[in-house]
Design an enzyme around this catalytic site. Structure first.
Site, mmCIF file in Angstrom:
data_model
loop_
_atom_site.group_PDB
_atom_site.id
_atom_site.type_symbol
_atom_site.label_atom_id
_atom_site.label_comp_id
_atom_site.label_asym_id
_atom_site.label_seq_id
_atom_site.Cartn_x
_atom_site.Cartn_y
_atom_site.Cartn_z
ATOM 1 N N LYS A 287 0.846 -1.201 0.000
ATOM 2 C CA LYS A 287 0.000 0.000 0.000
ATOM 3 C C LYS A 287 0.877 1.246 0.000
ATOM 4 C CE LYS A 287 -4.003 -1.679 2.665
ATOM 5 N NZ LYS A 287 -5.045 -1.395 1.657
ATOM 6 N N ARG A 361 -10.510 -11.340 1.844
ATOM 7 C CA ARG A 361 -11.412 -12.350 1.280
ATOM 8 C C ARG A 361 -10.816 -13.757 1.396
ATOM 9 N NH1 ARG A 361 -11.495 -9.023 -4.166
ATOM 10 N NH2 ARG A 361 -11.292 -7.415 -2.579
HETATM 11 N N1 BES Z 1 -8.170 -3.525 4.234
HETATM 12 C C1 BES Z 1 -8.368 -3.101 2.900
HETATM 13 C C2 BES Z 1 -9.694 -2.345 2.690
HETATM 14 C C3 BES Z 1 -9.837 -1.022 3.402
HETATM 15 C C4 BES Z 1 -9.709 0.163 2.711
HETATM 16 C C5 BES Z 1 -10.196 -0.977 4.742
HETATM 17 C C6 BES Z 1 -9.889 1.375 3.368
HETATM 18 C C7 BES Z 1 -10.362 0.220 5.395
HETATM 19 C C8 BES Z 1 -10.223 1.393 4.718
HETATM 20 C C9 BES Z 1 -8.382 -4.320 1.959
HETATM 21 O O1 BES Z 1 -7.613 -5.399 2.360
HETATM 22 C C10 BES Z 1 -7.860 -3.868 0.642
HETATM 23 O O2 BES Z 1 -6.749 -3.447 0.594
HETATM 24 N N2 BES Z 1 -8.708 -3.933 -0.374
HETATM 25 C C11 BES Z 1 -8.356 -3.513 -1.682
HETATM 26 C C12 BES Z 1 -8.632 -4.660 -2.628
HETATM 27 C C13 BES Z 1 -8.099 -4.437 -4.019
HETATM 28 C C14 BES Z 1 -6.616 -4.587 -4.018
HETATM 29 C C15 BES Z 1 -8.743 -5.443 -4.934
HETATM 30 C C16 BES Z 1 -9.236 -2.323 -2.065
HETATM 31 O O3 BES Z 1 -10.439 -2.351 -1.815
HETATM 32 O O4 BES Z 1 -8.697 -1.357 -2.584
HETATM 33 ZN ZN ZN Z 2 -5.579 -5.303 1.848
#
Ligand code: BES
Ligand code: ZN
Ligand code: ZN
Length: 507
Positions: A287, A361
């Site tokens: 990230k 997931r």
């Molecule tokens: N933990 C994150 C989602 C999240 C985003 C939680 C903002 C709290 C605040 C999750 O694991 C994630 O990174 N999701 C990605 C998935 C993508 C890479 C397909 C997302 O939603 O951007």
């Molecule tokens: Zn994530």
């Protein structure tokens, strides 16, 4: 904290601050006017109609959360009085009472009060007496919540410690109010337990520590607790959770809590499954740095289901509930899982990894498979799953993806009673196109469009024929700015909805 229900007359309750309520309505001529709740009327009488005057002058309008402070000059045993606005009388509900209570006690706390008494009397405006009292207790304890354990002692620059709370009841309803206040306290204490877990830094709250805290709570409240370690996960074939965990130096844990409120029943009961990523760096698909620290909150789903079990154990509904928490960190390292890997989930299905940041997931897939294999239904999973749901609904509502319309309605209704909003989201089959893989059963991500929906479509593969609801709480469990009714950080969202669901199922 000393919490009690008293049937003393408002005049005689000794405290630093007494809180009373007032709403507004329209006169026949269409002008706005303030309506005092029952206890506020009594106090007004004792103070030579001071509250009426303040309202008539227009200094106080009764808007939700608006407040006026007056000193009682020994006409009451309370030193100070706060009149708190409950908003429009016609739309006033338990959430108005919850918010108003929180705002009033936060103000009292910040201005030096140590003992607070409340008599909001939402029932003056037609809402159920018991529900109103419960909401008042919840708002009070939620509003007073702070997370200060890592600040040096004596740092009370933004508040003092409230040590005593009294809820005022009229003699005739004391027993009824007692029950409602107890229920409100159990709900709020559980919510605050979830907030503590989420607010803890990720170097402290590792999967091991999460399991320890769940197990300590289980012991205290009389729940069964079992924690599976890596070898047991391997035995069960939990390839999703293990895949995510393989990059971390911290061992993963699979936490199981069982509540048996209906031991003779053939119904195995509900399952709550919580996403327990104690830190989500994104893994190899790292990230950006900017808000990465907030990803300590990626276990808020886990915190919600664990804390809901505490509320359930305290309130003892006649139903069975099992909580399941797949927990790990998501870290980049030489041993981390990679984009391109294929993982096999506990139910045998394979997933082609595209982006290691879509880890939730994978962990949930094993949690859901476990719930389904145990024959639990309905299953509710709670997860900070996607950025997509934050874009769609912000921090006001969580998305609810359900495979059963009636259950969806029940869940939204329980949420309404708990003061937590859920919006129904689609699971339309056409979205499954986006997660087709050429070399595995499913592709891990479905691209930019409808990312919250495609994430839910992946989870759907692991619930078998159980009734199921997936709650994407990514936007609601952690807020970066304070609100008048709550400090910034963890909110404990979903705890009370889950507990309320269990209470309603027992009926
Ligand atoms: N933990 C994150 C989602 C999240 C985003 C939680 C903002 C709290 C605040 C999750 O694991 C994630 O990174 N999701 C990605 C998935 C993508 C890479 C397909 C997302 O939603 O951007
Ligand atoms: Zn994530
Ligand atoms: Zn995540």
């Amino acid at each position: 904290m000393d919490i009690q229900v008293t049937s003393n007359a408002v005049k005689n309750v000794v405290c630093d601050v007494l809180v009373v309520g007032a709403a507004h309505t329209k006169t026949a001529e269409g002008k706005s006017k303030v309506v005092l709740a029952k206890s506020a009327q009594r106090v007004d009488g004792l103070l030579n109609n001071l509250l009426t005057q303040i309202s008539a002058d227009g200094e106080f309008k009764g808007n939700l959360g608006e407040l006026t402070t007056v000193y009682t000059m020994d006409k009451l045993s309370a030193r100070r009085l706060i009149m708190i606005g409950l908003g429009n009388q016609e739309t006033l509900d338990t959430q108005s009472v919850r918010r108003a209570s929180a705002i009033a006690v936060r103000h009292a706390q910040k201005t030096g009060a140590r003992s607070i008494a409340l008599a909001l009397d939402g029932d003056t405006f037609g809402i159920d007496k018991a529900a109103s009292a419960q909401a008042m207790a919840e708002g009070t304890l939620l509003g007073l919540y702070t997370f200060r354990k890592y600040r040096h002692a004596g740092d009370n620059a933004d508040g003092y410690e409230v040590t005593k709370i009294s809820f005022i009841a009229d003699e005739a309803h004391k027993a009824e109010l007692d029950t409602s206040v107890k229920r409100g306290c159990a709900m709020a204490e559980a919510t605050n337990f979830a907030r503590d877990l989420v607010n803890e830094p990720p170097n402290v709250l590792t999967p091991t520590e999460l399991a320890n805290r769940a197990s300590a709570m289980a012991k205290q409240f009389g729940l069964e607790c079992e924690v599976l370690d890596r070898p047991q996960m391997q035995e069960l074939g939990m390839g999703g959770l293990l895949g995510v965990a393989q990059g971390s130096a911290e061992p993963p844990k699979f936490i199981i809590l069982r509540y048996r409120g209906a031991p003779a029943s053939t119904d195995k009961g509900m399952a709550f499954v919580g996403k327990g990523i104690t830190f989500d760096s994104g893994g190899i698909s790292l990230k950006p740095a900017e808000r990465m620290h907030e990803m300590k909150g990626d276990m808020a789903g886990a915190a919600a289901v664990i804390a809901a079990m505490q509320a359930i154990a305290a309130l003892k509904p006649a139903t069975n509930v099992t909580a399941l928490v797949p927990s790990t960190e998501n870290m980049p390292s030489g041993t981390a899982y990679r984009p391109g890997d294929i993982l096999r989930i506990m139910n045998g299905k394979t997933i082609e990894i595209v982006n290691t940041d879509a880890e939730g997931r994978l962990a949930l897939a094993d949690g859901l498979s476990y719930a389904s294999r145990e024959g639990l239904s309905p299953i509710v999973d709670v997860a900070t799953l996607t950025g997509g749901i934050v874009v769609a609904l912000g921090s006001t509502m969580s998305g609810a993806f359900c495979n059963d319309e009636q259950f969806c309605n029940d869940l939204i209704a329980a949420g309404h009673a708990a003061g937590e909003k859920f919006w129904p989201m689609p699971l339309d089959e056409e979205y499954a196109e986006q997660i087709k893989s050429d070399i595995a059963d499913i592709k891990q991500t479905g691209g930019r469009g409808a990312s919250a929906v495609t994430a839910a479509k992946i989870l759907e593969n692991f619930v078998g024929d159980a009734k199921w609801a997936h709650l994407d709480v990514a936007g609601t469990t952690y807020v970066d700015s304070p609100k008048p009714y709550q400090e910034s950080g963890a909110t404990g969202f979903a705890v009370r909805t889950l507990a309320e669901l269990a209470l309603r199922r027992a009926k």
